[in-house]
Design a protein around this motif. Structure first.
Motif, PDB file in Angstrom:
ATOM      1  N   PRO A   1      33.464  45.120  26.566  1.00 40.82           N
ATOM      2  CA  PRO A   1      34.536  44.349  25.937  1.00 40.82           C
ATOM      3  C   PRO A   1      33.949  43.404  24.883  1.00 40.82           C
ATOM      4  CG  PRO A   1      34.001  43.418  28.068  1.00 40.82           C
ATOM      5  CD  PRO A   1      33.078  44.586  27.880  1.00 40.82           C
TER       6      PRO A   1
ATOM      7  N   GLU B   1      36.852  48.690  18.780  1.00 37.61           N
ATOM      8  CA  GLU B   1      36.907  47.816  19.956  1.00 37.61           C
ATOM      9  C   GLU B   1      37.469  48.572  21.160  1.00 37.61           C
ATOM     10  OE1 GLU B   1      39.216  44.546  18.475  1.00 37.61           O
ATOM     11  OE2 GLU B   1      37.420  43.347  18.103  1.00 37.61           O
TER      12      GLU B   1
ATOM     13  N   TYR C   1      26.011  42.351  26.718  1.00 38.05           N
ATOM     14  CA  TYR C   1      26.986  42.386  27.811  1.00 38.05           C
ATOM     15  C   TYR C   1      26.372  42.921  29.101  1.00 38.05           C
ATOM     16  CZ  TYR C   1      31.278  43.108  30.406  1.00 38.05           C
ATOM     17  OH  TYR C   1      32.243  43.073  31.379  1.00 38.05           O
TER      18      TYR C   1
ATOM     19  N   ARG D   1      35.315  49.569  24.664  1.00 39.43           N
ATOM     20  CA  ARG D   1      35.762  49.186  26.011  1.00 39.43           C
ATOM     21  C   ARG D   1      36.012  50.412  26.879  1.00 39.43           C
ATOM     22  NH1 ARG D   1      38.302  44.943  28.749  1.00 39.43           N
ATOM     23  NH2 ARG D   1      38.265  43.594  26.910  1.00 39.43           N
TER      24      ARG D   1
END
Length: 320
Positions: free
Chosen positions: A236, A226, A141, A230
């Motif tokens: 995310p 999760e 990411y 985040r």
């Protein structure tokens, strides 16, 4: 025993379970985002390649540019002397828990062969890997900004135009490259080796491999993990699904995969290829080699496929 008392006991029990899940999720994510740093113990010179040590910064979006600035470190390996207007460069991006040299006796000959086939090469350690700064890895990411930073270096420091810069990304490095390509329309050539199509498919096995948790318990903790990923780290997990965003790219990709890959199955590349919208996207499978190392068993066929693709894309210029 009154219903009120039982209700309070039940609420307390639920609260304890929720608290335990929250603590476990926080702890497991904190462990899962730390990569294993592998020292860089060779140089290109050990494999008869001239090189330059380089340092550069990721290309961070403006709103994050001042947050925890890091320095990435790597090598610039110039290709054979050519006219500047025909020089091309490949950005090579390693995978998780690795570094720019990987398994050098297998990997560095591939880099040398790319160099010998007319390409300059930039190799670097992703954030939190090798000799680069950073403590947190994000499965591709944030690493996309590392790839884009490398592209900036090639273009501005070495004068190679964007349409003659390609990326060869392995595993997580391939996912980072795909994410980067969604933000850099000038990137026209991308080879993705053994990338995952959807992180959900690997979540349990990868977390179990990186933490003390047995794999069967991770499904319970996944929603909490999760949220922690985040909120605490800005990662995310929903964005780490190449099969869902690859259709945004308007360039033909080359996907490669070993059929005996026991970490990321071949069907991941098949799914990415199926989701890609450009009609000339290609998938090249190899019978053996293991995870992101088909070149080790099939050096000539692998090199031929990769270099043919890059030459084709560079000669295409800005055309799709």
């Amino acid at each position: 025993m009154s219903r009120l008392f039982l209700g309070r006991v039940l609420m307390a029990a639920v609260g304890i379970v929720v608290a335990l899940i929250a603590v476990a999720s926080w702890t497991m994510v904190s462990q899962a985002v730390v990569a294993e740093r592998e020292p860089v113990e060779v140089t290109p010179l050990d494999y008869e390649m001239a090189y330059e040590d380089i340092e550069f910064s990721p290309r961070m979006p403006e709103q994050r540019a001042e947050e925890n600035p890091i320095t990435l470190r790597g090598w610039w390996i110039p290709g054979p002397a050519r006219d500047n207007d025909t020089e091309s460069a490949i950005i090579v991006v390693h995978g998780l828990d690795s570094n720019r040299a990987r398994d050098p006796d297998l990997y560095m000959p591939l880099i040398r062969d790319l160099r010998d086939r007319s390409f300059s090469v930039i190799m670097f350690d992703l954030r939190a890997h090798g000799e680069s700064d950073g403590e947190i890895m994000s499965a591709g990411y944030f690493e996309r900004y590392d790839v884009l930073g490398a592209m900036d270096v090639v273009e501005t420091r070495y004068g190679i135009p964007a349409e003659r810069i390609g990326v060869l990304g392995f595993s997580m490095g391939g996912v980072a490259a795909l994410l980067g390509a969604t933000e850099e329309p000038r990137l026209r050539a991308l080879v993705v080796d053994s990338a995952f199509a959807n992180i959900d498919d690997l979540f349990a096995s990868e977390v179990a491999d990186r933490t003390p948790l047995p794999e069967w318990t991770i499904g319970v903790l996944k929603p909490g993990m999760e949220i922690v990923a985040r909120v605490r780290y800005g990662i995310p997990l929903s964005a780490l699904k190449p099969e869902e965003f690859v259709g945004e790219l308007d360039i033909p990709l080359l996907l490669t995969h070993s059929e005996d890959d026991d970490r990321i199955a071949t069907d991941h590349s098949e799914r990415i290829a199926a989701a890609a919208t450009h009609p000339e996207t290609r998938l090249k499978s190899f019978p053996s080699g293991g995870h992101s190392a088909a070149f080790s068993d099939h050096p000539v066929a692998y090199l031929d496929a990769v270099t043919e693709y890059f030459h084709w894309r560079f000669e295409s210029g800005s055309a799709n």
